[in-house]
Motif scaffolding. Sequence first.
Motif, short mmCIF file in Angstrom:
data_model
loop_
_atom_site.label_atom_id
_atom_site.label_comp_id
_atom_site.label_asym_id
_atom_site.label_seq_id
_atom_site.Cartn_x
_atom_site.Cartn_y
_atom_site.Cartn_z
N ARG A 18 -19.64 24.50 -19.21
CA ARG A 18 -18.45 24.43 -18.37
C ARG A 18 -18.49 25.57 -17.37
O ARG A 18 -19.01 26.65 -17.64
N ASN A 19 -17.97 25.29 -16.18
CA ASN A 19 -17.90 26.30 -15.12
C ASN A 19 -19.25 26.98 -14.89
O ASN A 19 -19.35 28.19 -14.75
N ASN A 20 -20.29 26.15 -14.87
CA ASN A 20 -21.66 26.63 -14.59
C ASN A 20 -22.17 27.63 -15.61
O ASN A 20 -23.05 28.45 -15.31
N THR A 21 -21.63 27.60 -16.82
CA THR A 21 -22.13 28.47 -17.89
C THR A 21 -22.45 27.63 -19.13
O THR A 21 -21.90 26.53 -19.30
N ALA A 22 -23.32 28.16 -19.96
CA ALA A 22 -23.69 27.49 -21.21
C ALA A 22 -23.38 28.44 -22.36
O ALA A 22 -23.90 29.56 -22.40
N ALA A 23 -22.51 28.01 -23.28
CA ALA A 23 -22.10 28.85 -24.40
C ALA A 23 -22.44 28.17 -25.72
O ALA A 23 -21.81 27.18 -26.09
N PRO A 24 -23.46 28.68 -26.46
CA PRO A 24 -23.77 28.09 -27.76
C PRO A 24 -22.64 28.33 -28.76
O PRO A 24 -22.04 29.40 -28.81
N LYS A 60 -27.10 19.69 -12.00
CA LYS A 60 -26.05 20.64 -11.61
C LYS A 60 -25.48 21.34 -12.84
O LYS A 60 -25.30 22.57 -12.85
N ILE A 61 -25.21 20.60 -13.90
CA ILE A 61 -24.64 21.18 -15.12
C ILE A 61 -25.57 22.23 -15.71
O ILE A 61 -25.12 23.30 -16.15
N CYS A 62 -26.85 21.95 -15.72
CA CYS A 62 -27.83 22.85 -16.34
C CYS A 62 -28.39 23.88 -15.37
O CYS A 62 -29.27 24.67 -15.75
N ALA A 63 -27.90 23.86 -14.14
CA ALA A 63 -28.38 24.79 -13.11
C ALA A 63 -29.90 24.69 -12.94
O ALA A 63 -30.61 25.69 -12.86
N GLN A 64 -30.38 23.45 -12.90
CA GLN A 64 -31.80 23.17 -12.71
C GLN A 64 -31.96 22.19 -11.54
O GLN A 64 -32.24 21.00 -11.74
N PRO A 65 -31.79 22.67 -10.31
CA PRO A 65 -31.77 21.76 -9.16
C PRO A 65 -33.08 21.01 -8.94
O PRO A 65 -33.08 19.94 -8.32
N ASN A 66 -34.18 21.55 -9.44
CA ASN A 66 -35.47 20.92 -9.22
C ASN A 66 -36.01 20.19 -10.45
O ASN A 66 -37.19 19.86 -10.52
#
Length: 415
Positions: A88-94, A340-346
């Motif tokens: 959420r909000n461009n962050t990943a929290a385990p 976009k969610i995973c911040a992996q544009p490529n």
Amino acid sequence: MEAPRVVIIGAGVAGLVAACHLEKAGIRPFVIESTDRVGGRVKTDEVNGFLLDHGFQVLLTEYREAKHYLDYKALQLANFRPGAVVYRNNTAAPVVDPFREPSEIFRAAFSSVGSIKDKLLVWKLQRELRTTSPEVLFQAKNQLSSLVFLQNYGFSGAFIEAFFIPFFGGIFLENDLKTPAPMLRFVFKMFASGHAALPATGMEAIPRQLKAQLTNTTFRFNSTVLEIKENKITTTTNEEIPYDRLIIATDPKQLLPRLAGPPAPYHATSTLYYASTGVQLPSRLIGLVADKASIINNFCLVNQVTANYAPQGQQLLSVTLKDIPTMANAEEAVADEIRKICAQPNWNLKPLKQYDIPQALPSLDHLSYDFTATESRLTENIFLAGDQLLFGSLDAAMRSGRRAAEGTLEALQLV
């Protein structure tokens, strides 16, 4: 004296378990299945070396019925880690269970997902459920919704939004958490006591293993029932199949609309699979998307759990949506959103297949854990099985198949 002829409609898990029980009593069941193989909703396709389950599915190892009927060792089960990653909000929290993984205690305490009170309530609920039987969980006559239960238990709205809705929304296939609370408590208990697991050769290994136990059952595949008469069935393959007793191990609404009552509504979903390379996500954890605007509910790299799901050197990404998409080019739109969610544009994502599942899980207002063998009886000669009679799960499907077989044997005076 000729043995009674028992016909089963449907070779899903419920129908297969019913056949297992009937065989043990000396019956030679005859199973009619509309598709080309056993499994019902539990099927796996092989596409370009990838194993694709028909929708994202897991086996919860603490299912009581599954432990009775399945050989876990032969299935070569591989477990997910106990927890998830909240995006959420461009962050990943385990969010990982620190009781199972003590090294995660520090991270769990300071995770941005949930307050200290929320985490203490999670641990309290886990302890309560571990010592509560499944039968007790389903006893309430007035069943609150899962959302109301969580609110009444004291969880904050923020934690419900960030964790419970994406996690259980993905399990229930509805994001309002209207599903009766016994289901949430039961599933939470299963996760607290056991694991979510995948067989090495895909979820279809489960019905295949059940079928392998059957040595005196006749199967008729690619055959759809057209009409049920008093003592015989007509099919699309122009057969008239007589029966003494009949088990309907599928939704009976089309076969017996007058007797079966109103049709059970179902939740729908879509699962999309992508081949990829290079990108690594948190290992063996399901990704939960805590964004109401997103069409994605959850995702994971399945090959991180069991390598057999993808060819060597490749990855298999499974993405489950909140509903069946209506937009054009859904595969491209979902891939863009995942990047976009995973911040992996490529991130290179090659679409493999999309499974639209309009009848993924029955939507029920009141849930039961079990019913008696007699209660499986619809008419003097017809019995019902299927998870729509209890609650949506492999556990319920197996239990319903057992009860329908027991009811059939009682009617035949063989018990």
